[in-house]
Scaffold this motif. Structure first.
Motif, PDB file in Angstrom:
ATOM      1  N   UNK A   6       0.823  -1.206   0.000  1.00  0.00           N
ATOM      2  CA  UNK A   6       0.000   0.000   0.000  1.00  0.00           C
ATOM      3  C   UNK A   6       0.859   1.259   0.000  1.00  0.00           C
ATOM      4  N   UNK A   7       1.919   1.282   0.804  1.00  0.00           N
ATOM      5  CA  UNK A   7       2.799   2.464   0.865  1.00  0.00           C
ATOM      6  C   UNK A   7       3.450   2.716  -0.486  1.00  0.00           C
ATOM      7  N   UNK A   8       3.820   1.672  -1.179  1.00  0.00           N
ATOM      8  CA  UNK A   8       4.431   1.780  -2.504  1.00  0.00           C
ATOM      9  C   UNK A   8       3.417   2.356  -3.498  1.00  0.00           C
ATOM     10  N   UNK A   9       2.185   1.844  -3.467  1.00  0.00           N
ATOM     11  CA  UNK A   9       1.158   2.342  -4.365  1.00  0.00           C
ATOM     12  C   UNK A   9       0.875   3.822  -4.118  1.00  0.00           C
ATOM     13  N   UNK A  10       0.815   4.207  -2.846  1.00  0.00           N
ATOM     14  CA  UNK A  10       0.574   5.612  -2.503  1.00  0.00           C
ATOM     15  C   UNK A  10       1.708   6.502  -3.005  1.00  0.00           C
ATOM     16  N   UNK A  11       2.944   6.069  -2.812  1.00  0.00           N
ATOM     17  CA  UNK A  11       4.098   6.868  -3.231  1.00  0.00           C
ATOM     18  C   UNK A  11       4.096   7.087  -4.744  1.00  0.00           C
ATOM     19  N   UNK A  12       3.721   6.071  -5.491  1.00  0.00           N
ATOM     20  CA  UNK A  12       3.705   6.184  -6.944  1.00  0.00           C
ATOM     21  C   UNK A  12       2.537   7.036  -7.417  1.00  0.00           C
ATOM     22  N   UNK A  13       1.382   6.865  -6.799  1.00  0.00           N
ATOM     23  CA  UNK A  13       0.207   7.618  -7.250  1.00  0.00           C
ATOM     24  C   UNK A  13       0.284   9.086  -6.866  1.00  0.00           C
ATOM     25  N   UNK A  14       1.030   9.430  -5.817  1.00  0.00           N
ATOM     26  CA  UNK A  14       1.194  10.824  -5.405  1.00  0.00           C
ATOM     27  C   UNK A  14       2.283  11.530  -6.160  1.00  0.00           C
ATOM     28  N   UNK A  15       3.073  10.781  -6.915  1.00  0.00           N
ATOM     29  CA  UNK A  15       4.211  11.376  -7.621  1.00  0.00           C
ATOM     30  C   UNK A  15       3.807  12.202  -8.809  1.00  0.00           C
TER      31      UNK A  15
END
Length: 92
Positions: A83-92
């Protein structure tokens, strides 16, 4: 990013030589491949999970001829991001 770029980042972030960083990246990749080959999962907290998925044998069609063909069962590698990885990518 390719393997050389990744090795450069690892070398820079860890103060290792490029040869040492290349060996470290190679060891990680080999470890993941070897573990998946045994049918086991690799979970990296905050990054994701590598696993294998089984595909059952099935019927398919040749798109050029329309002819029915048998597709053999297979096992393929898969990655499920954390989940943290998905959030980091989608917020980029």
């Amino acid at each position: 990013m390719n393997r050389k770029d990744l090795v450069d980042v690892v070398a820079r972030e860890t103060d290792l030589s490029n040869a040492q960083a290349d060996a470290a990246v190679g060891a990680v990749i080999s470890g993941i491949i070897d573990t998946l080959a045994k049918g086991e999962k690799v979970s990296l907290s905050g990054f994701g999970t590598f696993e294998t998925r089984h595909r059952a044998a099935r019927q398919g069609r040749n798109p050029q001829t329309g002819e029915s063909i048998d597709i053999a069962a297979s096992t393929s590698p898969a990655f499920k991001p954390a989940t943290a990885f998905k959030r980091a990518v989608s917020d980029a």
